[in-house]
Design an enzyme around this catalytic site. Sequence first.
Site: not given
Ligand code: FE2
Length: 427
Positions: A56, A58, A151, A209, A212, A308, A314
Site C-alpha cells: 500500500h 502513494h 481520492q 481505502h 480510514e 502508505d 500525509w
Molecule cells: Fe493510502
Amino acid sequence: MIDLLVKNAVLADGRKVDIACVGGKIADVSPSITAEARETIDAKGYLVSPPFIDAHFHMDATLSLGMPRYNQSGTLLEGIRLWGELKPILTHEAVIERAMRYCDLAVSQGLLAIRTHVDVCDDRLLCVEALIEVRKHIKPYIDLQLVAFPQDGFYRDPHAKKNLLRALDLGVDVVGGIPHGERTMADGARSMTELCEIAAERGLLVDIHCDESDDPWSRHVEALVYETQRLGLQGRVVGSHLTSMHSMDNYYASKLIGLMAEARLHATPNPLINITLQGRHDTYPKRRGMTRVPELRAAGINVSFGHDCVMDPWYPLGQGDMLEAASMGIHVGLMTSPEQMAWAVDAVTVNPAKAMHLEGYGLEKGCNADFVVLQAKNPVEALRLKANRLKVVKRGRVIAETPERVAALHLDGRPGTVNGADYAPKV
Ligand code: FE2
C-alpha cells in the site's frame, strides 16, 4: 553453469543453505552446493529473505514534502486538502522524477514489489500517465501495481467515475475506492457495489481505502465483504487501513471479522502513517491508529503492513524501509511475542505477495531469483535492527549492495568493533 551462487545463507526457518540461481530462477536450495558459478556471494551466516513488498503506497505524492506547504494539523483531512493544492501544479516530468528517485531508494532497501494507489480525480490523468511510464521504466527491477484511486470520492467528485474507467482503460491494474470519503454512509456503501461490479466485469483485483477514520460507525468494510461474496471476488479484494475497526464496539467487530474471513478479504493496515494521522480529534486517551491485527490473524485473514506514504502531505518521514513499517506495526498492535514478531516480517514479505497475487515469489526451487541478504541472524533480529541490506538480488543479478556495518570502538579494555547482528539472543 550457475549464474549466481549464494554460500552460507540462513533462511527464516533456521536452515543453513546455499542458493543457486540459473536463468533468473532459483535452481537449487541445498545445504552444500559445490558446482561452478559465474558469481559467488558469501552470505557469512546472515539471513536471506525474499524481497520486501509494500502492498500500500502513494507514489504519485511521494517526496513532495513541503510542496506547496507542510501539513500543520497532521490530520488526514488537511493532507487531502494539501494534495488538492498541489495537484494543479504537478507536472508529468516532476511526478516521474520523484517516483524514480523513490524507486532507487526502494531498491537499496530490498523493496522490489509495490502496489501504489494513483489519484484519478484529475481530468488530465497526469499522475496515471506518469506512473504508467514509471511502471515501464522500473519493470526490470520493481513489480509495480497501480490502483485507480478516486481520492476525492467516487461520487463526491463529479468526474471520478469517468476518470477511473479511463485510467483502467489506460492499463491501471486494480480498482480502488474511498467509501468514508463519500458524502453519506449510503453513498459509501453504494460505491462499494459499483466499484466491485467494475472489477468483476473486468476481471480485476480490488483494493479499497476502507474506513480510514476514528468513527466507529464507519462500517463500509461490511458492504465491501458483502459485494465480495455476492460477486464471487473472494481472495481478490483488499481492505486497506480499516482504522475504524479500532474504535468499534467489540461485539460488532467480532461479527465483522467473521464476515471478512468468509469473504477471504486481505487486510492492509499502515501503522507508520495511521499512528500519526488517527487520534487527532481525541484529547486523552488518544486512540491508536490501527485495525485489530491479532484478531484478524486469529480469524485466518491475510494481513500485510503497508508503508502508505514517504515524505508527502500525509507523512513527513520514511525511507522505504518495510522493516520500519513492520516494527511500528508490532508496537502499535502490542504484538511482541517471538511468534508475533517473526510474523511481522511475513507481513512485509510473503503476506503482501499473496494479497497482490504475485507469481514466482519465495525462496523455493523454481521461484524467481529475487532476494535480499540482511545483516541479521533471523527475522526477529532483522526487525530489531532494521537490518542493513547487504545484497539485493533481482532475477539472479545483484542490483544493490551496502557494506557490512561494523563500528570501530575506541575504548580501553573493550572490543575493537561492534556489529549489531552479534547481539542476537543465544537461546
Ligand atoms: Fe493510502
